[in-house]
Design an enzyme around this catalytic site. Structure first.
Site, mmCIF file in Angstrom:
data_model
loop_
_atom_site.group_PDB
_atom_site.id
_atom_site.type_symbol
_atom_site.label_atom_id
_atom_site.label_comp_id
_atom_site.label_asym_id
_atom_site.label_seq_id
_atom_site.Cartn_x
_atom_site.Cartn_y
_atom_site.Cartn_z
ATOM 1 N N ASP A 29 0.828 -1.199 0.000
ATOM 2 C CA ASP A 29 0.000 0.000 0.000
ATOM 3 C C ASP A 29 0.867 1.255 0.000
ATOM 4 O OD1 ASP A 29 -2.268 -1.632 0.290
ATOM 5 O OD2 ASP A 29 -1.983 -1.679 2.470
ATOM 6 N N THR A 30 2.100 1.078 0.464
ATOM 7 C CA THR A 30 2.994 2.232 0.654
ATOM 8 C C THR A 30 4.351 1.966 0.004
ATOM 9 O OG1 THR A 30 1.920 2.680 2.775
ATOM 10 C CG2 THR A 30 4.094 3.692 2.410
#
Lengths: 332, 332
Positions: free
Chosen positions: B33-34
């Site tokens: 997600d990051t």
């Protein structure tokens, strides 16, 4: 008091306290033909040192030196201070009223110059020295006819400009003859000077330091020493310089090479255990004398398991005169 | 190609080569997600870096960043460069045509400011910071309302005078509120600035560094890095600073504190094994991606017994677009 006979630097011997014991003092002095002296106490406020501290001369210093001369002793004044040349030191001795010849002074800058000229002896013209240091280093290099750059050059005491990164990387700002980088105490560091030093090291220059003392005692406090000037180059290059000052034995070898004395008949006199006394012990001198007017305290070497122990110690250098303390103090 | 499932940073896993394998790329990107990105390549000449090198942007960088945004990824741009603030970096991104917000940038100066303000949190007024560094450090301290002195103060870019030794030792030149010494990359070192830093450390100030990178790549060569600026203080004080840049986990903690991401769903993207990739592995991130347009070569992590091994690697960042190399290069 019965003397132990041999004044070895061994750390297993209990050091002999000479102050006030005229018989012991005379026997101690008779053991040696040569005395190596630490000089400095740069610290005016705390008045710590061996011969002097800043502009303060310890009472009886001149008389003690004269006494040793009158007994035929060879004297050498050894200092790690790289910012002053032997000529500078001669002036200092004169100002203090202490008899000394320029030739008797052996500083870390001179030690480095001797090492570069006579031991390293790189083939010219690739034997130029890039200096991070003050005029004392430059003067001693000149005295050995060694060419140098950097040092007190005012053109290097300027801001690093973006174009300088290109000029250093391309070699345009470098002197192709530089084969040695020599660091001493430099009161004018700049990013440009450090970058040039790093570039020379990356090209394969030898890395030397007059000394790597981490601190400079001054004004009753501690300031960055020569070791703080070489530190950026050590960090950036991953290399460590060969130090030519105390307690490096490269300095002892250079002193012996010049003065041709018998190590077993020589005594190192100083106030710092981890530089002066260690220097004498590692150099396998016949003896070491710790003077308590300086940095180290007797508690440091009188404890069991002390790492560095002198052969003998005195409260103050003039105790070697064998006079009563009161008399010595009254005379100055 | 079958994916191994978990892209751990373990050095026992063989890294996956993603370039040209669209299925593997998509699966890799979906794991996270990051994405934490290393930014810099300060080296114009050799063109090494991740997003850019000097003023040269690697082809497809902007498109790759846009692609990740379109897939909903959270992006953080992590840099050890202490001389630039987040605002400075925002300008750099804009000039490169790469979409980025100031809030997405996390530099070592900002990391230090966050650490000082929110973690160290010394009680005022004894929380002032003495800075050895450039304006990037000052700007980030200001952004966290931390008072400071030193830094770019032109009054300190001068020669050390004899009287300064007295004034530093007596405390006259010192600011009584200083409780922290913070070093970064400083292009204007001076003996006076180093002496002041040492005096504060001797008074008990905390010793911090934005980062301690030994070298600064520039113009196709290596120059002294931030580690060379803290080195004199390390040598003179005997203390070692806490570094707030990569690979220090103090920086990872600060990033996590600000961005609140799930470490197992985060990937560190960088070009240096011993800073970027190690930073991600030690931070226990879900994955690490090595980009081969930078400092480290694949031979370094493909060998047996390699110490730092990324989860995956690509030839160039834009390979994540999954286009053929020829197409990616033609598009810029």
């Amino acid at each position: 008091m019965v003397l132990g006979g041999i004044f070895g630097g061994s750390s297993t011997t209990t050091p002999q306290y000479l102050t006030g014991d005229k018989t012991a003092i005379d026997a101690f002095i008779d053991q040696f033909d040569t005395f190596l002296f630490d000089c400095d106490g740069a610290d005016r406020r705390r008045r710590i040192g061996v011969l002097w501290s800043g502009d303060h001369k310890f009472p009886g210093t001149a008389e003690t030196i004269d006494m040793l001369r009158s007994r035929g002793k060879q004297l050498v004044f050894v200092t790690n201070n790289s910012t002053k040349s032997r000529a500078d030191y001669k002036k200092k001795f004169d100002g203090m009223g202490i008899s000394a010849e320029e030739e008797e002074v052996f500083g870390s800058s001179y030690s480095a110059a001797i090492y570069i000229a006579r031991i390293l002896a790189l083939p010219p013209p690739k034997n130029k020295v890039y200096v991070l240091g003050e005029s004392g280093v430059e003067q001693e290099l000149q005295s050995e006819n060694i060419s140098y750059c950097g040092g007190t050059d005012p053109l290097l005491r300027r801001e690093m400009m973006p174009i300088d990164f290109e000029s250093v990387a391309s070699g345009e700002l470098l002197d192709d003859d530089v084969g040695i980088v020599l660091t001493g105490l430099d009161f004018h560091p700049s990013y440009l000077k450090i970058a040039l030093g790093m570039a020379y090291l990356r090209r394969g220059a030898k890395f030397l330091a007059t000394n790597t003392d981490s601190t400079l005692p001054s004004a009753g406090s501690l300031f960055p020493g020569a070791g703080a000037i070489s530190a950026p180059l050590v960090a950036a290059s991953g290399q460590t310089p060969l130090a030519l000052g105390k307690p490096s034995q490269a300095m002892m070898d250079a002193i012996e090479g010049k003065f041709k004395f018998d190590r077993k008949r020589a005594c190192m006199v100083g106030d710092r255990l981890n530089t002066d006394i260690q220097f004498g012990i590692e150099g396998d001198l016949g003896g070491t004398l710790c003077v308590l007017t300086g940095v180290s305290k007797k508690e440091e070497f009188l404890v069991k398991d002390a790492k560095v122990v002198p052969s003998a110690y005195v409260d103050t250098l003039s105790d070697l005169l064998g006079e009563s303390k009161a008399k010595a103090e009254a005379s100055t």
